[in-house]
Design a protein around this motif. Sequence first.
Motif, short mmCIF file in Angstrom:
data_model
loop_
_atom_site.label_atom_id
_atom_site.label_comp_id
_atom_site.label_asym_id
_atom_site.label_seq_id
_atom_site.Cartn_x
_atom_site.Cartn_y
_atom_site.Cartn_z
N ALA A 1 0.81 -1.22 0.00
CA ALA A 1 0.00 0.00 0.00
C ALA A 1 0.84 1.26 0.00
CB ALA A 1 -0.93 0.00 1.21
N GLY A 2 2.15 1.13 0.25
CA GLY A 2 3.04 2.29 0.18
C GLY A 2 3.27 3.01 1.48
N ALA A 3 3.08 2.32 2.62
CA ALA A 3 3.32 2.97 3.91
C ALA A 3 4.74 3.51 3.98
CB ALA A 3 3.07 1.97 5.05
N ASP A 4 4.90 4.66 4.61
CA ASP A 4 6.21 5.30 4.70
C ASP A 4 7.17 4.53 5.61
OD1 ASP A 4 5.40 7.31 3.05
OD2 ASP A 4 5.96 8.94 4.41
N LEU A 5 6.65 4.02 6.73
CA LEU A 5 7.50 3.39 7.73
C LEU A 5 6.75 2.24 8.38
CD1 LEU A 5 10.23 3.67 9.32
CD2 LEU A 5 8.98 5.06 10.97
N ILE A 6 7.38 1.07 8.43
CA ILE A 6 6.76 -0.12 9.01
C ILE A 6 7.67 -0.65 10.11
CG2 ILE A 6 5.92 -2.46 8.59
CD1 ILE A 6 5.50 -1.64 5.64
N ILE A 7 7.13 -0.79 11.31
CA ILE A 7 7.86 -1.29 12.47
C ILE A 7 7.16 -2.57 12.93
CG2 ILE A 7 8.60 -0.81 14.83
CD1 ILE A 7 8.29 2.21 14.11
N VAL A 8 7.92 -3.63 13.14
CA VAL A 8 7.38 -4.91 13.60
C VAL A 8 7.95 -5.21 14.97
CG1 VAL A 8 7.20 -7.38 13.15
CG2 VAL A 8 7.06 -5.77 11.26
N THR A 9 7.09 -5.63 15.89
CA THR A 9 7.54 -5.94 17.25
C THR A 9 7.32 -7.41 17.57
OG1 THR A 9 5.45 -5.58 18.47
CG2 THR A 9 6.75 -3.63 17.89
N GLY A 10 8.14 -7.92 18.47
CA GLY A 10 8.04 -9.31 18.90
C GLY A 10 9.00 -9.55 20.04
N LEU A 11 9.50 -10.77 20.14
CA LEU A 11 10.45 -11.14 21.19
C LEU A 11 11.79 -11.49 20.57
CD1 LEU A 11 8.03 -13.42 23.27
CD2 LEU A 11 8.65 -11.04 23.75
N SER A 12 12.82 -11.56 21.41
CA SER A 12 14.16 -11.86 20.91
C SER A 12 14.22 -13.22 20.22
CB SER A 12 15.18 -11.79 22.04
OG SER A 12 14.80 -12.61 23.13
N ARG A 13 13.35 -14.15 20.63
CA ARG A 13 13.34 -15.48 19.99
C ARG A 13 12.77 -15.43 18.57
NH1 ARG A 13 8.28 -18.04 23.50
NH2 ARG A 13 6.62 -17.00 22.31
N ASP A 14 12.22 -14.29 18.16
CA ASP A 14 11.59 -14.14 16.85
C ASP A 14 12.56 -13.65 15.78
OD1 ASP A 14 8.95 -14.89 17.65
OD2 ASP A 14 8.64 -12.89 18.50
N GLU A 15 13.86 -13.80 15.97
CA GLU A 15 14.82 -13.22 15.04
C GLU A 15 14.62 -13.74 13.61
OE1 GLU A 15 17.11 -10.94 13.13
OE2 GLU A 15 16.70 -10.57 15.26
N ASP A 16 14.32 -15.04 13.45
CA ASP A 16 14.07 -15.56 12.11
C ASP A 16 12.85 -14.89 11.48
OD1 ASP A 16 16.22 -17.23 12.28
OD2 ASP A 16 15.07 -19.03 12.76
N ARG A 17 11.83 -14.65 12.28
CA ARG A 17 10.63 -13.98 11.78
C ARG A 17 10.92 -12.51 11.49
NH1 ARG A 17 5.56 -16.43 15.27
NH2 ARG A 17 6.04 -18.64 14.94
N PHE A 18 11.73 -11.89 12.32
CA PHE A 18 12.13 -10.50 12.07
C PHE A 18 12.87 -10.39 10.74
CE2 PHE A 18 12.38 -9.26 16.85
CZ PHE A 18 11.04 -8.93 16.84
N ARG A 19 13.76 -11.33 10.49
CA ARG A 19 14.51 -11.31 9.23
C ARG A 19 13.55 -11.38 8.05
NH1 ARG A 19 16.55 -15.23 5.84
NH2 ARG A 19 15.81 -16.87 7.25
N LEU A 20 12.54 -12.23 8.15
CA LEU A 20 11.56 -12.35 7.08
C LEU A 20 10.73 -11.07 6.96
CD1 LEU A 20 10.62 -14.29 4.95
CD2 LEU A 20 9.07 -15.34 6.61
N ALA A 21 10.36 -10.48 8.11
CA ALA A 21 9.62 -9.22 8.07
C ALA A 21 10.40 -8.15 7.32
CB ALA A 21 9.31 -8.76 9.50
N ARG A 22 11.71 -8.10 7.56
CA ARG A 22 12.52 -7.10 6.85
C ARG A 22 12.59 -7.39 5.36
NH1 ARG A 22 15.43 -7.66 11.85
NH2 ARG A 22 16.86 -9.19 10.93
N LEU A 23 12.65 -8.67 4.99
CA LEU A 23 12.63 -9.03 3.58
C LEU A 23 11.31 -8.64 2.93
CD1 LEU A 23 14.27 -12.61 3.63
CD2 LEU A 23 15.24 -10.53 2.64
N PHE A 24 10.22 -8.68 3.70
CA PHE A 24 8.90 -8.34 3.18
C PHE A 24 8.64 -6.83 3.17
CE2 PHE A 24 6.82 -12.67 4.42
CZ PHE A 24 7.49 -13.29 3.37
N GLY A 25 9.53 -6.04 3.79
CA GLY A 25 9.37 -4.60 3.70
C GLY A 25 9.38 -3.84 5.01
N ALA A 26 9.52 -4.52 6.15
CA ALA A 26 9.60 -3.80 7.42
C ALA A 26 10.88 -2.98 7.48
CB ALA A 26 9.54 -4.78 8.59
#
Length: 366
Positions: A204-229
């Motif tokens: 949709a073109g959001a200017d800034l995307i921040i994703v929150t979770g826990l330290s154990r979610d690093e693999d998911r964080f990496r994927l979130a960044r690949l998807f545009g976070a």
Amino acid sequence: MPATQSRAAVMTGALATEIRDFDVPEVAPDAGWLRVEVTGICSSDWNMYNNDKPGPRILGHEMVGRIETLGSAAAYRWGVQQGDLVALEEYLPCGHCEYCRSGEIRSCMATDQRLPGAVRYGSTPLTVQPSLWGGYSQFVYMPPRTVIHKVPEGVAPKIAAMALPIGNGFQWSYFDCGAGPGKVVVIQGPGQQGLGCVIGAKTAGADLIIVTGLSRDEDRFRLARLFGADHTIAVDQHDLLETVADITGGRMADIVIDTSGLGPKNLNPSMRLLRKRGTLATISRKGSAENFDAERLIGMQLTLRGLRGHSYEAVEMALRAMASKKLPLELMSTHLLALSDLDYALHMVGGKTQERSIHVSIDPWK
């Protein structure tokens, strides 16, 4: 020869599964049968698996398969033919109420499994004939009210099985919350629904995307960044409020989408992440919101909304994103397991195993 038998995993009670065989009867001209190739597991499947009501049933609603048998009237109505690869929605809407006529089939009373007599994929008891109403089965019945999406050429069934959770992401971030240019979006929880929201907000073109979770979610964080976070925050290592303030230069978020599963107790902390006139949207409903901060809600002129389900167009957008091949969605589909492994797979989705996952699917033919 048309299929006459279907093997299925039946939820017989809370946390109990049994493999059974069912008859596959002939269908009327306005109905059909789907030969299931893959069915994804949603967190709602785990929630239902912990509940004895409404009795024995076949879970699973993220279904992808090929049209096995099709009545002539159904072929005309749905615009499909035998052998087509399709994804089904969980909804079986009435088609004539005010919600259906306005395109909001997810709000149709006939799709609400909480109401007596409602029929919906993945939650309907075996007592409703012909019993095969869930995707953890080799064949699924398609009545006249079935909502069908053609899977684009080149999209593998295992990827298409994520059409509903990613469709939720488009629905919640874009259609429901208005993500787009100029917007700062905070997504709480990097599971399959949260990652779907990242995809929707980025598209949709959001200017800034921040994703929150826990330290154990690093693999998911990496994927979130690949998807545009743009940023990921482990809230067990960093102060969430201070970090969001630092990232945004004190502006804070326009939209907060809570997919974390923390429940209503997370409403007050989430509201503090918003700027004036911001929107907080949540899928969490278990528990209670003690000492709810109505002063902040009113004083900051915030919008609070509940999220549930998706529109037809949101699922189509998810399928188009898959067809574009621009995102490494294969990294989100972490497991493909056999029907006999369903109990373990459900526990994994529920976070009850050592093995972690993002999106898990079941192949009923394995």
